[in-house]
Design an enzyme around this catalytic site. Structure first.
Site, PDB file in Angstrom:
ATOM      1  N   PHE A 145      43.733  44.650  45.673  1.00  0.00           N
ATOM      2  CA  PHE A 145      44.529  45.669  47.068  1.00  0.00           C
ATOM      3  C   PHE A 145      44.212  44.559  47.929  1.00  0.00           C
ATOM      4  CE2 PHE A 145      43.265  49.206  44.655  1.00  0.00           C
ATOM      5  CZ  PHE A 145      44.409  49.290  44.439  1.00  0.00           C
TER       6      PHE A 145
ATOM      7  N   SER B 258      33.337  51.532  43.609  1.00  0.00           N
ATOM      8  CA  SER B 258      33.758  50.111  42.820  1.00  0.00           C
ATOM      9  C   SER B 258      33.026  48.708  42.597  1.00  0.00           C
ATOM     10  CB  SER B 258      35.202  49.995  43.313  1.00  0.00           C
ATOM     11  OG  SER B 258      35.537  50.752  43.715  1.00  0.00           O
TER      12      SER B 258
ATOM     13  N   ARG C 195      35.064  43.735  36.661  1.00  0.00           N
ATOM     14  CA  ARG C 195      34.132  44.917  36.417  1.00  0.00           C
ATOM     15  C   ARG C 195      33.121  45.191  35.805  1.00  0.00           C
ATOM     16  NH1 ARG C 195      37.294  50.121  34.777  1.00  0.00           N
ATOM     17  NH2 ARG C 195      35.913  52.092  35.851  1.00  0.00           N
TER      18      ARG C 195
ATOM     19  N   GLU D  85      42.791  47.728  53.483  1.00  0.00           N
ATOM     20  CA  GLU D  85      42.607  46.310  53.532  1.00  0.00           C
ATOM     21  C   GLU D  85      42.998  45.719  54.924  1.00  0.00           C
ATOM     22  OE1 GLU D  85      44.140  48.122  51.444  1.00  0.00           O
ATOM     23  OE2 GLU D  85      42.573  48.781  50.215  1.00  0.00           O
TER      24      GLU D  85
END
Lengths: 272, 308
Positions: free
Chosen positions: B80, B34, B164, B55
């Site tokens: 997150f 990612s 992204r 996390e």
């Protein structure tokens, strides 16, 4: 040096600090004093002189609310003047009621539970990356291990085979609202840690020779981190505080203050 | 539109820096894909730490490493990282003041219709309000490169949010840049548009659309939200009639709130804040979401035109 006696003597400093400031967690302080004394006087390579050296051992008090005991030990070891203990919890003092790295001898700010083991994993990983031989010591409370983040860190500690990481669980069976078993069951700590891939040593945690043996043994283990489940007595050293939930953070009144000092004196004098 | 996302640029900067600095380390939470970090993980395995989907531990481990002299760059989806690890960010990074750079990837509504679970719509509010943390939202590849070239050498904690997807260039390689100062893309005297992150390209385009309608818009790229460039905001308040902010974030606690606070404390003009609603956004591609909530180029221009 008689470290058994030292632990009782330092408890008197804790009583003085808390009585003066009207603030503190005396039961938690007394619970882990033998662990701190053993680490700082016999096991860890950390002194006021080498505290900025890259190769020093690291210590994290994850149960930060027991900071008074850490202050007492650090002052006695010369990290700061013993007179500074009088500033504990006074207005604008840096000696606040949880550890901060503004104070010589303290590595990380703690107080919010469940952080210390992850921090320790990071330090131990850094040591491995650099081929350094220092060790990392973390002391957690037993109530603290209800935090999920502890188990994230426990997973990573064994995954990365961090044999330079030695953790303690101060297993005194009491937390602020009641017994640990009433609040959230913590039984079978040893089996829980074993199942996470840790080397587990179970000891009576207020017996300083047992603490010494456990740490000495943990240092010889390779390929996995060690957790020492230290079965302790909350409030250990002053009989009317021992195993009493109220002494998690009760402040001694005048009578209790004098009685506590007297008993600690007596117990200190009996140490051979 | 070029082919590169800002996170790909970050990977390039970190690979170059890691070759010269063995203390530079990258940590991720099963997020190397990612975060476009496969090249770093492949080329610098000894400086790459996989933490798994954890996390809180990700941030604590990084802080512990920083305390031992490492320079950690932590990568996790912004949604997150900025919510699940808030206490670790507050205590282990901000409060202990460790040199940890927290990179929230696929921020804002990058993940389109994956739902609110995967959208970082309040990360600025959460992290900018945390003592000790700087906050950066780079707009394009050139600015991302400049920001990370600076961050690999400094010793202060920071949170950086990137999207992204590939982004249009806002600048060219010789653009003027200061890490903690805004960049004025276009000067103007009627209105000021302040934006950040990947909405800056829309703010810039809105400035062009307004020019065609004889409206002189100042366009400011506020890539550093904390510390905020208050001087640029106050100057805009004094020199233009009103201010419009546009951001990929809820209106509470984001760029608009920060700008409005500076304006309210210094020189009062109207501040119109464009951003995401106080509810889950419509399921759609990011560009469609920007358009729906009125902060793509046309939406920003229209709002200004109708407010003149």
């Amino acid at each position: 040096m008689n470290l058994k006696r030292k632990a009782f003597e330092l408890r008197k400093d804790v009583v003085e600090m808390i009585y003066r400031a009207k603030n503190g967690h005396i039961g938690s302080d007394f619970s882990l004093m033998e662990i701190l004394v053993e680490l700082y006087y016999r096991q860890m390579n950390v002194t006021p002189e080498n505290f900025r050296d890259d190769d020093r051992d690291r210590f994290i008090l994850s149960k930060g609310h027991a900071v008074e005991s850490l202050y007492a030990v650090l002052a006695d070891r010369g990290f700061f003047p013993k007179d500074d203990l009088k500033n504990f919890s006074t207005h604008s003092s840096k000696y606040i009621s949880h550890p901060t790295n503004k104070i010589n001898g303290i590595e990380m700010n703690t107080g919010s539970l469940g952080h210390g083991l992850g921090l320790g994993v990071g330090m131990a990983l850094a040591a491995k990356m650099d081929g350094k031989n220092f060790r990392v010591y973390v002391v957690m409370g037993d109530g603290e291990v209800a935090e999920g983040s502890v188990w994230e860190a426990a997973t990573a500690g064994s995954h990365y085979k961090l044999d330079n990481l030695i953790a303690f669980v101060d297993r005194n069976h009491l937390q602020i609202s009641g017994t640990t078993e009433e609040v959230m069951s913590l039984k079978s700590q040893e089996r829980r840690w074993e199942s996470f891939g840790w080397n587990v040593i179970s000891i009576p945690g207020n017996d300083i020779e047992a603490v010494s043996c456990a740490v000495t043994l943990a240092k010889k283990i390779s390929g996995k981190p060690t957790v020492i489940i230290a079965h302790t007595i909350k409030g250990f050293g002053v009989s009317f505080m021992e195993n009493q939930i109220v002494w998690h953070h009760r402040i001694p009144n005048d009578e209790e203050y004098f009685a506590a000092l007297k008993e600690l004196d007596e117990r200190s004098a009996r140490c051979e | 539109m070029n082919k590169f996302s800002n996170k790909m640029i970050i990977n390039d900067v970190l690979c170059r820096a890691a070759a010269a600095d063995k203390n530079l380390v990258v940590l991720c939470s099963d997020s190397r894909g990612s975060a476009s970090l496969e090249p770093f993980a492949k080329n610098f395995p000894a400086q790459f730490v996989e933490v798994g989907i954890a996390e809180q531990n990700l941030v604590s481990i990084a802080a512990g490493m920083a305390a031992c002299g490492k320079r950690p760059f932590v990568f996790s989806p912004a949604s997150f990282l900025s919510t699940r690890a808030v206490d670790q960010i507050k205590v282990d990074v901000g409060y202990s003041h460790t040199n940890v750079k927290l990179v929230g990837v696929s921020g804002g509504v990058s993940y389109g219709d994956l739902g609110l679970t995967h959208q970082a719509v309040n990360d600025i509010a959460t992290i900018a309000s945390t003592p000790g943390l700087r906050v950066f939202l780079p707009s394009d590849n050139f600015q991302t490169e400049k920001i990370f070239q600076a961050l690999v050498h400094d010793d202060e904690p920071a949170y950086i949010r990137v999207g992204r997807n590939p982004v249009a260039d806002v600048y060219d390689k010789n653009f003027s840049f200061e890490l903690h100062k805004s960049t004025t893309i276009q000067d103007g005297s009627d209105v000021t548009i302040i934006s950040c992150g990947e909405i800056v390209q829309h703010a810039k385009a809105a400035g062009e659309l307004l020019k065609a309608k004889k409206i002189s818009a100042r366009v400011i790229d506020m890539h550093c939200l904390k510390p905020i460039d208050a001087a640029a905001i106050i100057k805009a308040a004094k020199e233009t009639k009103f201010i419009v902010t546009a951001e990929e974030h809820v209106k509470i606690g984001g760029l608009g709130s920060i700008v409005a606070q500076v304006v309210a404390e210094n020189f009062l003009v109207k501040v119109i804040s464009l951003g995401l609603p106080d509810s889950p956004v419509i399921p759609a591609a990011p560009e469609k979401i920007f358009k729906h909530y009125g902060f793509d180029a046309e939406g920003i221009a229209e709002k200004i035109y109708s407010s003149m």
